[in-house]
Structure formats: C-alpha cells, structure tokens
Design a protein around this motif. Structure first.
Motif, PDB file in Angstrom:
ATOM      1  N   THR A  31       0.920  -1.226   0.151  1.00  0.00           N
ATOM      2  CA  THR A  31      -0.138  -0.040  -0.118  1.00  0.00           C
ATOM      3  C   THR A  31       0.565   1.306  -0.128  1.00  0.00           C
ATOM      4  N   TYR A  32       2.047   1.356   0.779  1.00  0.00           N
ATOM      5  CA  TYR A  32       2.835   2.477   0.692  1.00  0.00           C
ATOM      6  C   TYR A  32       3.541   2.611  -0.384  1.00  0.00           C
ATOM      7  N   TYR A  33       3.637   1.841  -1.276  1.00  0.00           N
ATOM      8  CA  TYR A  33       4.333   2.233  -2.547  1.00  0.00           C
ATOM      9  C   TYR A  33       3.230   2.909  -3.395  1.00  0.00           C
ATOM     10  N   ASN A  34       1.975   3.102  -3.190  1.00  0.00           N
ATOM     11  CA  ASN A  34       0.833   3.636  -3.985  1.00  0.00           C
ATOM     12  C   ASN A  34       1.267   5.233  -3.736  1.00  0.00           C
ATOM     13  N   PRO A  35       1.431   5.985  -4.832  1.00  0.00           N
ATOM     14  CA  PRO A  35       1.881   7.364  -4.880  1.00  0.00           C
ATOM     15  C   PRO A  35       0.525   8.175  -4.198  1.00  0.00           C
ATOM     16  N   GLN A  36      -0.717   7.827  -4.613  1.00  0.00           N
ATOM     17  CA  GLN A  36      -1.808   8.482  -3.941  1.00  0.00           C
ATOM     18  C   GLN A  36      -1.930   8.127  -2.431  1.00  0.00           C
ATOM     19  N   ILE A  37      -1.513   7.280  -1.766  1.00  0.00           N
ATOM     20  CA  ILE A  37      -1.512   7.117  -0.501  1.00  0.00           C
ATOM     21  C   ILE A  37      -0.554   8.012   0.141  1.00  0.00           C
ATOM     22  N   ILE A  38       0.826   8.023  -0.577  1.00  0.00           N
ATOM     23  CA  ILE A  38       1.725   8.868  -0.074  1.00  0.00           C
ATOM     24  C   ILE A  38       1.163  10.385  -0.133  1.00  0.00           C
ATOM     25  N   ARG A  39       0.663  10.674  -1.339  1.00  0.00           N
ATOM     26  CA  ARG A  39       0.203  11.911  -1.247  1.00  0.00           C
ATOM     27  C   ARG A  39      -0.919  12.362  -0.196  1.00  0.00           C
ATOM     28  N   VAL A  40      -1.874  11.607   0.189  1.00  0.00           N
ATOM     29  CA  VAL A  40      -2.636  11.908   1.219  1.00  0.00           C
ATOM     30  C   VAL A  40      -1.876  12.060   2.737  1.00  0.00           C
ATOM     31  N   ILE A  41      -0.860  11.166   2.876  1.00  0.00           N
ATOM     32  CA  ILE A  41       0.026  11.420   4.226  1.00  0.00           C
ATOM     33  C   ILE A  41       0.841  12.730   3.965  1.00  0.00           C
ATOM     34  N   ALA A  42       1.335  13.163   2.816  1.00  0.00           N
ATOM     35  CA  ALA A  42       2.257  14.466   2.823  1.00  0.00           C
ATOM     36  C   ALA A  42       0.972  15.509   2.978  1.00  0.00           C
ATOM     37  N   ASN A  43      -0.158  15.423   2.345  1.00  0.00           N
ATOM     38  CA  ASN A  43      -1.261  16.361   2.558  1.00  0.00           C
ATOM     39  C   ASN A  43      -1.429  16.630   4.094  1.00  0.00           C
ATOM     40  N   ALA A  44      -1.463  15.494   4.844  1.00  0.00           N
ATOM     41  CA  ALA A  44      -2.019  15.331   6.176  1.00  0.00           C
ATOM     42  C   ALA A  44      -1.033  16.026   6.913  1.00  0.00           C
ATOM     43  N   CYS A  45       0.430  15.906   6.676  1.00  0.00           N
ATOM     44  CA  CYS A  45       1.609  16.463   7.267  1.00  0.00           C
ATOM     45  C   CYS A  45       1.576  17.993   7.119  1.00  0.00           C
ATOM     46  N   SER A  46       1.180  18.599   5.920  1.00  0.00           N
ATOM     47  CA  SER A  46       0.977  19.939   5.803  1.00  0.00           C
ATOM     48  C   SER A  46      -0.118  20.441   6.569  1.00  0.00           C
ATOM     49  N   TRP A  47      -1.067  19.767   6.596  1.00  0.00           N
ATOM     50  CA  TRP A  47      -2.444  20.156   7.401  1.00  0.00           C
ATOM     51  C   TRP A  47      -2.159  20.236   8.784  1.00  0.00           C
ATOM     52  N   ALA A  48      -1.493  19.377   9.179  1.00  0.00           N
ATOM     53  CA  ALA A  48      -1.183  19.278  10.638  1.00  0.00           C
ATOM     54  C   ALA A  48       0.060  19.839  11.355  1.00  0.00           C
ATOM     55  N   ARG A  49       0.660  20.481  10.279  1.00  0.00           N
ATOM     56  CA  ARG A  49       1.780  21.253  10.992  1.00  0.00           C
ATOM     57  C   ARG A  49       1.451  22.223  12.150  1.00  0.00           C
ATOM     58  N   PRO A  50       2.353  22.612  12.934  1.00  0.00           N
ATOM     59  CA  PRO A  50       1.959  23.295  13.977  1.00  0.00           C
ATOM     60  C   PRO A  50       1.532  24.782  13.530  1.00  0.00           C
ATOM     61  N   ARG A  51       0.475  25.072  14.154  1.00  0.00           N
ATOM     62  CA  ARG A  51       0.157  26.753  14.171  1.00  0.00           C
ATOM     63  C   ARG A  51       0.836  27.624  15.155  1.00  0.00           C
ATOM     64  N   CYS A  52       1.092  26.982  16.103  1.00  0.00           N
ATOM     65  CA  CYS A  52       1.658  27.570  17.397  1.00  0.00           C
ATOM     66  C   CYS A  52       2.242  26.391  18.235  1.00  0.00           C
ATOM     67  N   PHE A  53       3.151  26.530  19.227  1.00  0.00           N
ATOM     68  CA  PHE A  53       3.432  25.728  20.349  1.00  0.00           C
ATOM     69  C   PHE A  53       3.144  26.517  21.565  1.00  0.00           C
ATOM     70  N   LEU A  54       2.231  25.995  22.501  1.00  0.00           N
ATOM     71  CA  LEU A  54       1.882  26.491  23.507  1.00  0.00           C
ATOM     72  C   LEU A  54       1.813  25.518  24.758  1.00  0.00           C
ATOM     73  N   PRO A  55       2.875  25.405  25.396  1.00  0.00           N
ATOM     74  CA  PRO A  55       2.898  24.397  26.498  1.00  0.00           C
ATOM     75  C   PRO A  55       1.990  24.636  27.527  1.00  0.00           C
TER      76      PRO A  55
END
Length: 297
Positions: free
Chosen positions: A205-229
């Motif tokens: 499954t992880y050789y599928n470029p569409q699956i990797i694209r979703v994970i990459a998109n998710a990393c961009s979406w989930a990137r920190p907007r701030c760090f507030l301990p």
C-alpha cells in the motif's frame, strides 16, 4: 510557522524483522518506504524512528525537533512506554501534528487522545478497497480525485469506536460489502490529528503514490500553528483594580471563606454569625477553624 515541516516517521518495525511475508514487501521497513515517498515533497524534512531504537525511537531531543509525527504500530502497542505516550500527548496538546496510520488506531497514544476504545471489525482477505473522497475541497484531499482504489487490503468495518470526527475526508468501501470511516480529522488542544486507514503490512500500500500524497497532505495540514505548552499561572492585573465595598472571600490554599453581599446591594447591612469552615493550609494540610460568615439582615 515558516520553514520546512519536520516530519518523524515512527514505526513499530517488528513485522519486518520477524515475518518473511512482510520483509518481502518492505525489506527496509515500512517506515523507509513512507519516508522515501514523503521526501519527494519539498516542504517536508523527513526522518525515521523505530521502536527498537534507544528511547523507543523518540527520546526527548527527537520529539522536541518534530513538527508532525506519523505513527504505525500493531502487535507491540502494550510495550510502548507510558512515559513516552505522555510526552507525545503533551506535545500534541501543545501544537504538534499526529498522523496515525492503519492499525495505529489501537495505539496507546491514539486511544488516549480519543478517549474511547477505538475498536472496529476486521478481516484479512486481500480484498479490494475503494476510498471515496467525500471532502474534495479539504487540503488533505488535494490532488486525489474522486477515489483511491487499492487492489488488495485488509478490511476494517464499522462500528469504529471513535468520537465523531471534526471532519471526515474519506470513506472506504470493501469488496466484502463493509464501509469504514477511513480519513478522520480531530483537534486536541493546539494540535491536529489525522487518522488514515490503509496500510496493512503484507500489502504494498505504501508504494502507492496516492496514499503517500494523502499522508504528505496530512503532514502539511497538521503542521503546528503554534506551540503553547500547558501553563496555569497566577498573574498580576494589567490595570489597577479599584477597591470594592463588602467583603469577598478567598478559597483554596488561603484557607478562609467569607460570604459577600450580593452584587446588587454592595452596601447592605450584615449580621455576624460565627461557625466552622474547612480549608486547606499552605502546606496542603486540612484546616478546620472558626471564621466569620455574613448573614443578610
């Protein structure tokens, strides 16, 4: 936040070292294939971590240098240190992104953040999976199209015992007839979490470029907007506070309690009754002493 997104791809890395069927598909480990796919995206700076490494792959210096953590685990969930789970949870609540893959639904960290069992139905029968994109305008679905079709995957079926997702991006249909919520977005504290279903260890499954694209998109979406301990300081007022009429009590460590006049009648006449009140001293011990409470006349 600016600059590249620092992604740590964490993998249990047990199947690849103990099962020939998995080693045949992922000879360097699933983490290596996921990381290689993500490294093709210019906005991501990718490293890998595995459970067999010191600190189970995520010592403080690694976790503190991670903006988004991807998590794949399966048979070793119970062997993940509670202290590590707490550190990951704390960092997510402060702003780190978390992308949980496939059987990571049963990981300690996902279950703790969800507050539910995260249980589901399953079947391993190499059946076709079609992931339908139901939120095509969402950043995680960018470039994916109407659906992703995988010729062979493990089936996950409802009911998936999770809280209602903040956004549901993908829904899977399986050849055997089941459906499943396969792409789920959550926010916890200041951090974003994405659960993505595909990725059984014996299928490529992880050789599928569409699956990797979703994970990459998710990393961009989930990137920190701030760090507030987490912090709950006692602070000084920004401006002077004018004195008020009437007596107002203090609770907690000061160990006193007084009932004030109602705000609508701050200048009221009060009667005096002596009684006993229970409080807490500065050292945390219980106090029981006579104090004044005010009755209205």
């Amino acid at each position: 936040m600016t600059g590249k997104i620092r992604v740590t791809v964490w993998n249990e890395n047990w199947h690849e070292r103990h099962h020939d069927a998995v080693r045949k598909v992922y000879p360097q480990g699933m983490h290596a294939v996921i990381a290689a796919g993500l490294a093709r995206y210019a906005d991501l700076e990718v490293r890998t971590a595995t459970m067999d490494q010191p600190g189970q792959g995520l010592p403080p210096e690694v976790l503190d240098a991670t903006d988004v953590l991807t998590w794949w685990g399966h048979v070793k969930h119970n062997e993940v240190d509670e202290e590590l789970v707490t550190r990951v949870q704390t960092r997510v609540l402060a702003g780190m992104g978390l992308v949980v893959l496939h059987s990571g639904h049963y990981s300690k960290i996902f279950r703790r953040l969800m507050g539910t069992h995260c249980s589901l139905k399953w079947r391993e029968a190499a059946e076709k999976e079609r992931l339908w994109t139901i939120e095509p305008a969402h950043p995680i679905a960018a470039g994916i199209g109407e659906y992703i079709e995988l010729p062979s995957e493990e089936m996950y079926g409802e009911r998936f015992d999770i809280p209602t997702p903040d956004r549901l991006i993908f829904v899977s249909w399986f050849e055997g007839g089941e459906v499943f919520r396969s792409g789920c977005c959550f926010e916890r504290g200041h951090g974003r979490i994405f659960y993505f279903r595909p990725g059984h260890e014996t299928y490529p499954t992880y050789y599928n470029p569409q699956i990797i694209r979703v994970i990459a998109n998710a990393c961009s979406w989930a990137r920190p907007r701030c760090f507030l301990p987490d912090a709950a300081p006692n602070v000084k007022p920004l401006e002077p506070i004018r004195p008020k009429q009437g007596e107002f009590g203090h609770a907690g460590v000061e160990g006193t309690a007084r009932t004030a006049c109602p705000p609508r009648n701050l200048g009221c006449h009060v009667g005096h009754v002596v009684g006993l009140v229970r409080g807490v001293g500065p050292d945390g011990t219980s106090l029981r002493s006579p104090v004044s409470s005010r009755g209205y006349v």
